[in-house]
Scaffold this motif. Sequence first.
Motif, PDB file in Angstrom:
ATOM      1  N   HIS A  83     -13.644  -9.568   6.726  1.00  0.00           N
ATOM      2  CA  HIS A  83     -12.224  -9.894   7.327  1.00  0.00           C
ATOM      3  C   HIS A  83     -11.808  -9.458   8.466  1.00  0.00           C
ATOM      4  N   SER A 116      -9.367  -8.513  11.925  1.00  0.00           N
ATOM      5  CA  SER A 116      -7.585  -8.103  12.064  1.00  0.00           C
ATOM      6  C   SER A 116      -6.822  -8.683  12.532  1.00  0.00           C
ATOM      7  N   LEU A 142      -4.990  -9.756   9.101  1.00  0.00           N
ATOM      8  CA  LEU A 142      -4.540  -8.743   8.499  1.00  0.00           C
ATOM      9  C   LEU A 142      -2.836  -8.946   9.246  1.00  0.00           C
ATOM     10  N   GLN A 143      -3.135  -9.038  10.932  1.00  0.00           N
ATOM     11  CA  GLN A 143      -1.948  -9.615  11.579  1.00  0.00           C
ATOM     12  C   GLN A 143      -1.362 -10.701  11.182  1.00  0.00           C
ATOM     13  N   THR A 184       0.164 -10.079   7.722  1.00  0.00           N
ATOM     14  CA  THR A 184       1.505  -8.798   8.250  1.00  0.00           C
ATOM     15  C   THR A 184       3.067  -9.544   8.332  1.00  0.00           C
ATOM     16  N   LEU A 185       2.613 -10.959   9.625  1.00  0.00           N
ATOM     17  CA  LEU A 185       3.359 -11.901  10.270  1.00  0.00           C
ATOM     18  C   LEU A 185       4.117 -12.001   8.833  1.00  0.00           C
ATOM     19  N   PRO A 223       1.735  -7.193   2.310  1.00  0.00           N
ATOM     20  CA  PRO A 223       1.122  -7.513   3.147  1.00  0.00           C
ATOM     21  C   PRO A 223      -0.716  -6.908   2.452  1.00  0.00           C
ATOM     22  N   LEU A 224      -0.747  -6.247   1.957  1.00  0.00           N
ATOM     23  CA  LEU A 224      -2.097  -5.607   1.168  1.00  0.00           C
ATOM     24  C   LEU A 224      -2.703  -5.934   0.361  1.00  0.00           C
ATOM     25  N   LEU A 268      -3.604  -9.497   0.832  1.00  0.00           N
ATOM     26  CA  LEU A 268      -5.181  -9.665   1.376  1.00  0.00           C
ATOM     27  C   LEU A 268      -6.061  -8.988   0.505  1.00  0.00           C
TER      28      LEU A 268
END
Lengths: 550, 341
Positions: free
Chosen positions: A172, A174, A177-178, A181-182, A195-196, A199
């Motif tokens: 994956h 970043s 990830l972003q 998170t958003l 968010p973790l 993921l």
Amino acid sequence: MTSPLSPAARAALALELLAIDPLGLGGVWIRARSGPTRDALLDRASALPLPLRRLPPDAGDDALSGGTDLGATLAAGGLVRRPGLLSTHAALIVPMAERVRPRCAARLGQALDRRAVCLLALDEGDAAEEALPTALADRLPIAVFLDGVRPADLPPARDAQAARARLAEVRHDSGALQELTLASTALGISSLRAPLAALAAARAHAAHAGRDALAAEDLRVAVELTLVHRAEAAPQDDAPPSTASEPETEDDRDPHDDASGKQSETLTEAARAALPPGLLAQLSAARAARMARGSGSGGTKQGGRRGRPLPARPGRPDGSARIDIVATLRAAAPWQTIRRRDAQDDRAIHVRPRDIRLRRHEEHADRLLVFVVDASGSAAMARLAQAKGAVELLLSEAYSRRDHVALVAFRGASAEVLLSPTRSLVSTKRQLAELPGGGGTPLAAGLQVAATLAAQASGRGMTPSFALLTDGRANISLDGRPDRAAASADAQRVAATLRRHGWPALVIDTGRRPAPALRTLAGTLDAHYLPLPHADAATMSRALAATLDG
Amino acid sequence: MTQPFPFSAIVGQDEMKQAMILTAVDPRIGGVLVFGDRGTGKSTAVRALAALLPKIDQIEGCPVNSARLSDCPGWAEVKSKRRVERPMPVIDLPLGATEDRVTGALDIERALTRGETAFEPGLLARANRGYLYIDEVNLLEDHIVDLLLDVAQSGENVVEREGLSIRHPARFVLVGSGNPEEGELRPQLLDRFGLSVEVESPREVEQRIEVIRRRDAYERNPADFAKTWNAEDARLRRRIVTARDAVARIETPEQTLRDCAELCLALGTDGLRGELTLLRAARALAAFDGAAVVERAHLRAVAAPALRHRLRRDPLDEAGSGARVARTVDGLFGAFRTAAE
């Protein structure tokens, strides 16, 4: 856009993802009544690559983290430890998860943080009253709701073995990830565990689908599975959050006009579509109830509380006290060499009656102060503010005395428990700040709710006492009709019932002029009557403390 | 043991990191209480701190981690005279720990098999000269709290029961974390923590993304991730060691003492513990910053963590006690003079 998963598909998928990455994900929160659907779902837990255990409802600390194995210790004549449920990696079914005590929840939470356990938390709570302890709710990534799902609805289970092997290969970037998170920020989720979790779910889903890189589809499903139930504010819902506690949701909701903004918008869109109607309201009600209960050292502590342990005493077991086995062994231990020589048999351990030690606990009944507050239109808002002030002052003083405080407010046609017994200043302040005013004066209903609350509390070993703050102009009867005469009669009737319990009470007349009706009510309640036409918070609090301590 | 998350890789949470560093510089500051939202890295920071701290020297096999042979308690029957280097002990006090496990108790195994009365040291012994960490400290049983209060006060653990009469040093830095919504801490225990910090989730999206990015990198490959932060951690460690030596040489002007006293008087903190902690923390910060003299800027930086939990509760004040401290500091020292100080 693809339509959201059905509850059945969601449940099945959750279990499949869990089978792919049980420890990385950490578990699933299954909100359902016990029934064939839940059983069918739990049957699939056997696909997890971990030993499946069940947490006994009365599990103590030694059941979780291990302790002395008594039988083996006595047989071997040496200390034999028994491993606890959390000593090895395992999948743990937690029945009645909504009733797990905070201390136990904290242990489970710590194990989840270590990635040492995979929890299947079975939450049977009714929407408003009971909910999973926050220590677990924040750490369990996926929530599954089985209302109205039949066993036949569940899609056939798929084998996870191949996907499990593939998981480590999933890449994956970043960007993913972003976006996650958003998306979680846009949903108003402040915890960074969300968010973790998303993921981990996305990676498991990619492995599940046979991909070796995250696709948009994986992110969408992950958001739907892991973020939706945590949502504090429905995305793009313009109504401001009801509490002041989440100011960050406002800041964070401003649109992100960078390139990735679009993708995360699509994600939140998906999340919103996946929200079952009414779910958000239900969850926030549960959250409020949890807040009101103040969990932790407030509501639940008295339940299993047997007082602080005192050193064990020698004594005879007569059925009234429990034997403290470890203390007994300790008492017997120094004599073993001598006794073995004297007794001339090879029993592993020689315990004599005088070694027996009994458990002792110092019982200490907690006091509960129930405030019954008139929030009707006639009790002017200023009065209400003072009543709130008195409650807060008392609570802050109560802490040193280890008192609990509960708050019942009545207005309009009914009364409600705003604050179940708690000692937490934080949750009290929150509830008090939100207490609305206005409407009729259903005094009888208020007393009735308070009586129920007090009865529950005394059932859990607390000693309740009341403080009724009202101007006494009861005008709504128990059945909700605006009838002044019936309202007074009802209030008297409930008061008479209350009196039979013999709980100490205090009636504070907050009206401009003392109301004779209220004095009569105080007589029926066998309560102190305190007309305080010009009372401020501090005076009221002093008067309360003086009366109830006396 | 798994590789802990590197301390310097923690994003933001500067007040918490600063408080932890200060206790490492001067353990007499007396512990940190971290209260805040879920999922903000409270436990992560404590575990990271353990790895960051300089190693300690101790006599091999000493149950209370003594530095000198003469300090080893008699009951321990320490055989070796060798000094060994070991990581700073950071001991977890689990919520359900029994009194026996905390204070230590009769060693049942030896008693049963050999008929000897021997002492099995508990968590307090293992935490000596190190850190004692209590997660969810507000859920700790009352009787364990009482026990801790006593030991934290006296620096000595006394066990008098079951034919044992044992005492051993138990000086440790208490680190507690918890979520205030689940219950509050008794004021007596609150007072034992030197510093108290409040953490909340970062509010900036960029910062949040950075947290997630680092956490993800760590989880994918802890060892590699730690390597990239090694230099940073080492630099921090060196600064702490230097500051430790420097802290005794830091000058404390009369004016700083006066500032401390005035601040505590204005805030109405109970007792003198507030002043002492404030001064020690400010001095540790000065040492960490490489300054020679404690100044107002140092006091200002540590005033909130050193004092916010010592204020009398005013439930009618909507702003938190941290804001009250800041207000009073601004009132006394002037609001915009930080640069000039």
